[in-house]
Enzyme design. Structure first.
Site, PDB file in Angstrom:
ATOM      1  N   ASP A  87       0.828  -1.202   0.000  1.00  0.00           N
ATOM      2  CA  ASP A  87       0.000   0.000   0.000  1.00  0.00           C
ATOM      3  C   ASP A  87       0.867   1.259   0.000  1.00  0.00           C
ATOM      4  O   ASP A  87       0.646   2.178  -0.797  1.00  0.00           O
ATOM      5  CB  ASP A  87      -0.899   0.037   1.242  1.00  0.00           C
ATOM      6  N   GLU A 110      -4.700   7.693   0.136  1.00  0.00           N
ATOM      7  CA  GLU A 110      -5.211   7.052   1.353  1.00  0.00           C
ATOM      8  C   GLU A 110      -4.240   7.050   2.518  1.00  0.00           C
ATOM      9  O   GLU A 110      -4.646   7.205   3.677  1.00  0.00           O
ATOM     10  CB  GLU A 110      -5.609   5.605   1.019  1.00  0.00           C
ATOM     11  N   ASP A 172      -5.990   5.519  -5.042  1.00  0.00           N
ATOM     12  CA  ASP A 172      -6.163   4.424  -4.096  1.00  0.00           C
ATOM     13  C   ASP A 172      -5.023   3.449  -4.361  1.00  0.00           C
ATOM     14  O   ASP A 172      -5.010   2.759  -5.377  1.00  0.00           O
ATOM     15  CB  ASP A 172      -7.510   3.726  -4.286  1.00  0.00           C
ATOM     16  N   ILE A 174      -3.995   0.547  -3.038  1.00  0.00           N
ATOM     17  CA  ILE A 174      -4.516  -0.806  -3.227  1.00  0.00           C
ATOM     18  C   ILE A 174      -5.950  -0.813  -2.712  1.00  0.00           C
ATOM     19  O   ILE A 174      -6.180  -0.693  -1.510  1.00  0.00           O
ATOM     20  CB  ILE A 174      -3.700  -1.883  -2.489  1.00  0.00           C
ATOM     21  N   ASP A 175      -6.896  -0.942  -3.609  1.00  0.00           N
ATOM     22  CA  ASP A 175      -8.290  -1.088  -3.215  1.00  0.00           C
ATOM     23  C   ASP A 175      -8.612  -2.575  -3.187  1.00  0.00           C
ATOM     24  O   ASP A 175      -8.495  -3.260  -4.194  1.00  0.00           O
ATOM     25  CB  ASP A 175      -9.213  -0.377  -4.197  1.00  0.00           C
ATOM     26  N   THR A 177      -7.478  -4.677  -0.184  1.00  0.00           N
ATOM     27  CA  THR A 177      -6.294  -5.297   0.413  1.00  0.00           C
ATOM     28  C   THR A 177      -6.585  -6.727   0.856  1.00  0.00           C
ATOM     29  O   THR A 177      -5.710  -7.592   0.810  1.00  0.00           O
ATOM     30  CB  THR A 177      -5.797  -4.466   1.611  1.00  0.00           C
ATOM     31  N   SER A 298     -14.183  -1.640  -3.764  1.00  0.00           N
ATOM     32  CA  SER A 298     -15.193  -1.056  -4.654  1.00  0.00           C
ATOM     33  C   SER A 298     -14.739  -1.004  -6.104  1.00  0.00           C
ATOM     34  O   SER A 298     -15.536  -1.212  -7.018  1.00  0.00           O
ATOM     35  CB  SER A 298     -15.542   0.364  -4.179  1.00  0.00           C
ATOM     36  N   LYS A 301     -15.466  -3.751  -8.542  1.00  0.00           N
ATOM     37  CA  LYS A 301     -16.871  -3.813  -8.938  1.00  0.00           C
ATOM     38  C   LYS A 301     -17.170  -2.788 -10.029  1.00  0.00           C
ATOM     39  O   LYS A 301     -17.967  -3.048 -10.942  1.00  0.00           O
ATOM     40  CB  LYS A 301     -17.756  -3.617  -7.716  1.00  0.00           C
ATOM     41  N   ASP A 327     -11.978   5.603  -3.309  1.00  0.00           N
ATOM     42  CA  ASP A 327     -12.642   4.328  -3.558  1.00  0.00           C
ATOM     43  C   ASP A 327     -13.600   4.386  -4.741  1.00  0.00           C
ATOM     44  O   ASP A 327     -14.156   3.343  -5.130  1.00  0.00           O
ATOM     45  CB  ASP A 327     -13.426   3.883  -2.314  1.00  0.00           C
TER      46      ASP A 327
END
Length: 391
Positions: A87, A110, A172, A174-175, A177, A298, A301, A327
């Site tokens: 991250d 983040e 972000d 790493i979205d 983790t 998120s 998706k 996110d």
């Protein structure tokens, strides 16, 4: 059923004329960008973002190879979400790249370095960043201070926007983790967007474990969008071809494929009063809808909807947990440019400037609806008219 095995085919570019044709044409593009530079106002920033996300994904893969042999590389933040040196390494690497090319554009991201200092992870992160920078000849004799300052450039309180329109990056690192920690099949995303005067003008997402469309077993994809130029993907390997992506054409809610947050069961969402969710690949009956298996974070998706592999992503706002801009920002433009739509539960566009000072938090009424566009009004009407389950 595999999360991405939905029976759709994505072998090439799809272009839709203004009229509705009986079929669409397909082709691929071989170029650094999938469209002429003169068509993209922010082509320099986009090329830099592609390069930064590509490097960041490679750093993630390198860290992951050694992750499970060293327990001190996995910790929990104050909100009990897992965090790894990847991250912070990604945030440092992307920040260094962008500050060198666009020093006047601030970064909203983040992480900050305080967590590293408190948990004795500084050396681990710095060594990874220096190694990755050196591999492409960009180390510039980086010091610990250089790397920590790069991380803090995107941290809280790094920049105050003073209620004015602004240009800034949203990252972000790493979205997902938890997906990163799951092994070779867990999905996670590195996401980077550029915002100009409250408009997201470009975005790049990289997903190292995204299953490829070909039969050769290759994994990893990079997705880009530029305002007015569409959404495109290619293999994470830079020599690949660009393929244009579109949302699916599903026009019936009961035929749609849904994604929801792993922390929010279907029963917590308004549509559960109308439909039962079915996760397996069997036939649907009665009032059942197809709920795709969970992927963490998120942004994955958003990628599912933008690539036509899912029709809808629903997120409910919770009073105890803020919704962060990183996110969603890059996912929003990727879905929009693929022909989809993103609003809050009242049908209002997502406003990135409501957090006027820091641009870190967004406040969508009720939550966020991400759809293929065709279903959007139907979904909003159903959600408004349905009894809302208790949080």
């Amino acid at each position: 059923m595999h999360i991405l095995d939905t029976g759709a085919r994505f072998s090439a570019v799809r272009f839709s004329p203004v009229f509705h044709p009986p079929c669409r044409r397909y082709f691929t593009i071989r170029a650094n960008l999938p469209f002429p530079r003169h068509q993209a106002k922010y082509h320099k920033e986009l090329e830099a973002a592609i390069d930064a996300v590509d490097r960041a994904c490679r750093l993630c893969v390198d860290v992951k190879r050694s992750l499970f042999s060293s327990k001190d590389k996995i910790l929990e933040k104050n909100d009990q979400t897992p965090v790894t040196i990847a991250d912070f390494g990604v945030q440092a690497l992307v920040s260094l790249e962008l500050s060198k090319l666009f020093p006047s554009i601030p970064l909203v991201a983040e992480e900050d370095s305080l967590f590293l200092r408190e948990n004795n992870l500084v050396n681990s992160v710095v060594s990874k960043v220096i190694a990755k920078a050196a591999s492409v000849g960009d180390d510039d004799h980086l010091s610990d201070t250089d790397v920590l300052e790069a991380i803090d450039r995107g941290g809280k309180d790094a920049h105050t926007f003073c209620n004015k329109p602004a240009t800034y990056w949203v990252l972000d690192p790493i979205d997902g983790t938890k997906g990163f920690l799951r092994g070779d099949y867990g999905l996670y995303v590195v996401g980077l967007a550029l915002v100009v005067d409250n408009e997201i003008v470009l975005g790049v997402m990289g997903c190292p474990n995204w299953p490829g469309d070909s039969s050769d077993g290759t994994k990893g994809t990079i997705m880009l969008s530029h305002i007015g130029c569409g959404t495109w993907t290619k293999s994470l390997l830079l020599s690949g071809d660009w393929t244009r992506r579109f949302v699916d054409e599903c026009g019936l809610v009961n035929k749609a494929r849904f994604c929801i947050q792993e922390s929010q069961p279907w029963e917590s969402l308004p549509l559960s009063s109308r439909f039962d969710a079915k996760i397996d690949s069997g036939d649907l009956h009665g009032n059942e809808i197809r709920l795709l298996p969970t992927c963490h974070g998120s942004l994955c998706k958003y990628m599912m909807v933008a690539s036509g592999r899912a029709s809808v992503f629903l997120l409910r706002a919770k009073t105890e947990r803020a919704i962060m801009s990183w996110d969603h920002a890059v996912g929003i433009i990727c879905v929009h440019e693929a022909g989809g739509k993103v609003t809050d539960w009242e049908g209002v566009d997502i406003n990135l400037e409501e957090d006027q000072s820091e641009r870190r938090i967004i406040f969508p009424a009720g939550g966020i609806v991400v759809s293929n566009g065709s279903l959007h009004d139907q979904l909003l009407e159903m959600m408004i008219s349905s009894a809302s389950p208790a949080l």
